[in-house]
Design a protein around this motif. Sequence first.
Motif, PDB file in Angstrom:
ATOM      1  N   LEU A 117      -1.298   4.361   8.241  1.00  0.00           N
ATOM      2  CA  LEU A 117      -2.080   4.796   7.084  1.00  0.00           C
ATOM      3  C   LEU A 117      -2.655   3.596   6.336  1.00  0.00           C
ATOM      4  O   LEU A 117      -3.648   3.716   5.620  1.00  0.00           O
ATOM      5  N   ASP A 118      -2.010   2.453   6.510  1.00  0.00           N
ATOM      6  CA  ASP A 118      -2.506   1.232   5.871  1.00  0.00           C
ATOM      7  C   ASP A 118      -3.933   0.890   6.298  1.00  0.00           C
ATOM      8  O   ASP A 118      -4.650   0.199   5.586  1.00  0.00           O
ATOM      9  N   HIS A 119      -4.341   1.343   7.468  1.00  0.00           N
ATOM     10  CA  HIS A 119      -5.669   0.958   7.963  1.00  0.00           C
ATOM     11  C   HIS A 119      -6.803   1.774   7.339  1.00  0.00           C
ATOM     12  O   HIS A 119      -7.963   1.470   7.537  1.00  0.00           O
ATOM     13  N   ASP A 172      -6.096  -5.325   6.349  1.00  0.00           N
ATOM     14  CA  ASP A 172      -6.661  -4.053   5.923  1.00  0.00           C
ATOM     15  C   ASP A 172      -7.347  -4.130   4.559  1.00  0.00           C
ATOM     16  O   ASP A 172      -8.373  -3.505   4.345  1.00  0.00           O
ATOM     17  N   ARG A 229       2.515  -8.009   7.866  1.00  0.00           N
ATOM     18  CA  ARG A 229       1.352  -7.328   8.428  1.00  0.00           C
ATOM     19  C   ARG A 229       1.040  -6.009   7.734  1.00  0.00           C
ATOM     20  O   ARG A 229       0.039  -5.371   8.021  1.00  0.00           O
ATOM     21  N   ALA A 230       1.953  -5.591   6.859  1.00  0.00           N
ATOM     22  CA  ALA A 230       1.654  -4.370   6.110  1.00  0.00           C
ATOM     23  C   ALA A 230       0.555  -4.688   5.095  1.00  0.00           C
ATOM     24  O   ALA A 230       0.267  -5.848   4.839  1.00  0.00           O
ATOM     25  N   ARG A 231      -0.032  -3.633   4.558  1.00  0.00           N
ATOM     26  CA  ARG A 231      -1.192  -3.857   3.687  1.00  0.00           C
ATOM     27  C   ARG A 231      -0.778  -4.178   2.255  1.00  0.00           C
ATOM     28  O   ARG A 231      -0.106  -3.389   1.607  1.00  0.00           O
ATOM     29  N   ASN A 243       0.764  -1.247   0.000  1.00  0.00           N
ATOM     30  CA  ASN A 243       0.000   0.000   0.000  1.00  0.00           C
ATOM     31  C   ASN A 243       0.796   1.299   0.000  1.00  0.00           C
ATOM     32  O   ASN A 243       0.344   2.310  -0.490  1.00  0.00           O
ATOM     33  N   HIS A 244       1.956   1.291   0.586  1.00  0.00           N
ATOM     34  CA  HIS A 244       2.748   2.523   0.519  1.00  0.00           C
ATOM     35  C   HIS A 244       4.223   2.169   0.425  1.00  0.00           C
ATOM     36  O   HIS A 244       4.574   1.004   0.345  1.00  0.00           O
ATOM     37  N   ARG A 248       1.179   8.878   1.292  1.00  0.00           N
ATOM     38  CA  ARG A 248       1.704   7.928   0.302  1.00  0.00           C
ATOM     39  C   ARG A 248       2.559   8.630  -0.752  1.00  0.00           C
ATOM     40  O   ARG A 248       3.290   7.989  -1.485  1.00  0.00           O
ATOM     41  N   LEU A 290      -1.838  -4.533  -1.512  1.00  0.00           N
ATOM     42  CA  LEU A 290      -2.902  -3.949  -2.328  1.00  0.00           C
ATOM     43  C   LEU A 290      -3.391  -4.880  -3.407  1.00  0.00           C
ATOM     44  O   LEU A 290      -4.561  -4.927  -3.726  1.00  0.00           O
ATOM     45  N   ARG A 347       3.390   6.338  10.545  1.00  0.00           N
ATOM     46  CA  ARG A 347       3.191   6.271   9.094  1.00  0.00           C
ATOM     47  C   ARG A 347       2.512   4.960   8.696  1.00  0.00           C
ATOM     48  O   ARG A 347       1.618   4.951   7.862  1.00  0.00           O
ATOM     49  N   MET A 390       5.817  -1.474  11.627  1.00  0.00           N
ATOM     50  CA  MET A 390       4.572  -1.375  10.862  1.00  0.00           C
ATOM     51  C   MET A 390       3.511  -0.614  11.643  1.00  0.00           C
ATOM     52  O   MET A 390       2.512  -0.195  11.090  1.00  0.00           O
TER      53      MET A 390
END
Lengths: 522, 405
Positions: free
Chosen positions: B11-13, A493, A299-301, A234-235, B45, A303, B8, B4
């Motif tokens: 923001l994923d949520h 997420d 655990r990061a999102r 996601n980022h 982002r 996409l 910053r 995580m």
Amino acid sequence: MATLHTDVLVIGGGSTGVGVARDAAMRGFSTVLVDRGDLATGTTGRFHGLLHSGGRYVVKDPKAAEECIHENVILRRIAADCIEDTGGLFVSTPIDTPEYADRFVEGCRAAGIPVEEIPVAEALRREPRMNPLISRAFTVPDASVDSWKTVWACARSAQAYGSRILPYHEVLDLTVEGGAVRGALVKDRRGGEDVRIDADFVVNASGAWAGRIAAMAGCDATVLPGKGIMIAMNHRLVNTVVNRCEMPADGDIIVPIRTVSVIGTTDQKVADPDDWQIARDEVQKMMDAGENLVPGFRRARALRVWGGVRPLFQDKAEGADTRDVTRAHTLLNHRQRDGVERFLTITGGKFCTFRLMAEDTVDALCAEVGVEHACRTADEPLPDSEPGRYYWLGSRVERREPTLHEDQLICECELVSRRRLEAAMLRRETVDLDDIRRTIRLGMGPCQGGFCIYRATGILHQVEKIPGEAANRSLLDFVQERWKGVQPILYGDQLRQARLDDWIFQGILDVAHLPGGWVGAA
Amino acid sequence: MDTMEWVRGSLDHCVKCTICETFCPVSNVTPLFPGPKYVGPQLERFRTDDGSPDASLDYCSGCGICTTVCPQGVKIAEINSQARAKMKAQRGIPLRDRIIARPSAMGKVGTPLAPIANFFLKNHAFRWLVERTLRVHRKAPMPLFAGRTFQSWARRHPPLTPATKAIVYFHGCSANHFEPRVAQMAVAVLEHNGYRVIVPRQDCCGLPLQSNGLFDDARRYVRKLARNLEPYARRGYDIVATSTSCGLMLKREAREILELEDDEDLRTVSAHMFDICEFLLSLHERGALRTDFRPLDMRVPYHAPCQQQGHGIGKPALELFGLIPGLEVVDSDVACCGVAGTYGLKTEKYDIAMEVGAPLFRQVTAVATEVAACDSETCRWQITRATGIPSVHPVELLYRAYGLS
Ligand SMILES: Cc1cc2nc3c(=O)[nH]c(=O)nc-3n(C[C@H](O)[C@H](O)[C@H](O)COP(=O)(O)OP(=O)(O)OC[C@H]3O[C@@H](n4cnc5c(N)ncnc54)[C@H](O)[C@@H]3O)c2cc1C
Ligand code: SF4
Ligand code: SF4
């Protein structure tokens, strides 16, 4: 049946094909380019986004490494607007062979790749999320590159030199007469009509599909399709391209490109470049590999996941691991190989070597037809790259800031404003929202179109003056296409987002019952 | 800490639900600020270490309401704070922001010169000059110097004897230099409940520096403060604060926004920090709060400051007021008074701040018979400046009802 005449017909609208079309047009040939889909929807639009320094290949495939650095320097000069100068790091992670690092440095020196070892602390300062247990770190001139932008810039330049670019035109057969290829029978997949293209010369630049096109002229070109998958996070978990300092392996690179960071890739031989799946364990493998480079990665999102097929040329189709085939490119002169004249196949290579591939191809074409025209693509910048300024991540924000109050925001995640969207629709002559997506990144952010695509559909309806049903179908196609890429990575997420999007589409808009029909199950 | 979950990473949520935007007091009154979802999870982002070109980000007041209302746990206000600090570091920080971000330094200069300093602060021509030179709005609420610090009072104040219990009091800059009365009343209320009150040496917590984007200076201050308070926390003493935002700084914000999660002292202090009303209410819940309140016959509008929502403690003052006979309290349903620390002082933001607070001011004016109540000092000054109605800290009402005056 409509008939077109041209000096050169280029089959394939990936980086290689548009590269050839532009080069040939710049050297004075009239050219027509066809692709069965939109431009850059083959491997080129499904790649990892890395403008290689060549570092990855210095030990395993020095020839490919040399080509990469050579072209890296040139593309930075002619395609600056498509490139973000992120720089690259090679880092020895705990699972890497410590001895590899020295061989890597030696290889870089031999290939002419600028490499510098920096202290681990400095590397971690630059990339604070990176695994703190790395033991060595090296900088190289890797960068990230936007293939859609590059391909469209090449296409526009080719058009300016007189080329005709025909997306959605599929080659059904090649015409061979008197031992030479004379043209092709093409189907217009939008209009439904067949078109005959008479050409003095045909270049097969159809990537992983090159074997099929070659076979239409009775020629042999064995291309092993090697599938690779990538996952966009996601980022930007990193702002530099981060490579494992190790022999090429699965999931060994994270590329920060635009707003996301992409982990990749895998390599698996597949029988058919059009028929393959993304397996659950492949996804898991990518997440594990990510965890090694950036702890917490799992655990990061995530996409979206997608895959592409590498066009890897092998003279004799043997061997299971396609990663062992050279990544340098191959130009096949079918007069010499198969006794069929006026027909070249260019395949293999990489995105970042497309210009060189085109140059070699058009050089050979000139030799075949007995003319001499010098190649100029290494010096003439692509449209929008003339100022020589690299793309930078904040540019959309910067452009938006002065128009905050006047220009409505349509795609919030990727900052696509109404004016920009309308301009893209008018320029692209398409009613397919997915084509628009690739042009301006519409609906490519975290919500995957959940908040913008119905707005865009309304605008499409208005701008293109198409019936409501047609606009609805475009909406539904888009939704389904997005869903394909999300479905294999649904957790955390992104799962929450998908539930909300689904509720908007099904619950509020009731898309299943729109006039125009539901094309599939989401 | 897990990277995580850093600010910053949160923001994923974001699922783009837009709830934060409907609650942001600033974007609701001005088109100059594009709103929390836009500048927070969305633009983050697009930011790298090279910063962000969105000057509009500076219009976020940092009130923290967005973070509180986000159902997904996105640390929106914190993302904004960090982005603003980077942006300001790149563009240069105005002299004004450097000055108003240092209340303790102002206090040290102003306290001995209080009569003269106050004369100037009340002088229209001087305020006009300040507006022209420093861009601090001439009508913005500025506190007057008390002339004597709370610290000097505390040093001479005899400790409560006999006392079975002791507590540490963190008074913050404003009580020290501008409102020592509030601090003295807090001490009296705590002593009335049997506590010996310890007042360690203390300086600024760094919050105004943080909200003005001076992160390095803010870190220095908060680290030093944590070092001074830690020995008490380690021995198990609770620490209470009368300043809502400075208490929050020690509880949570410094660790998150300034990324000081690794600071052991700060972690220990955080675990023992209480807002004073939160603490008194917890006493009451254990049956340990004295309830010998006399009636206070008045109607008081009460405004819970936005930062208090960041504490996640509800509105403890309201429940304490409920113990006071005769006292009629009208809870304000307005989220923010607009001033947000130093935001509303700035010339370019003064009008926005006044507009944000307008519904509150109307309510206060309509309800108050004598005073308004609010926990946070800058909000009290803003309310008083805008309505002319004196605003008091909730401990003042407790103090009066205990008959300690
Ligand atoms: C997973 C993965 C990651 C990669 N990452 C990188 C990277 O980071 N950097 C890099 O430099 N390279 C990378 N590559 C390699 C690079 O993407 C490819 O080498 C390059 O894009 C190939 O371009 P192409 O134009 O030759 O092929 P393609 O882009 O596949 O173009 C061929 C075109 O031919 C068209 N076509 C096929 N059949 C017909 C027909 N019958 N009629 C008309 N048209 C037809 C197709 O629609 C297609 O658009 C990656 C490859 C893969 C698979
Ligand atoms: S902190 Fe306050 S002003 Fe800033 S975005 Fe959040 S709600 Fe709006
Ligand atoms: S409230 Fe939270 S989840 Fe909703 S838009 Fe705002 S940041 Fe995103």
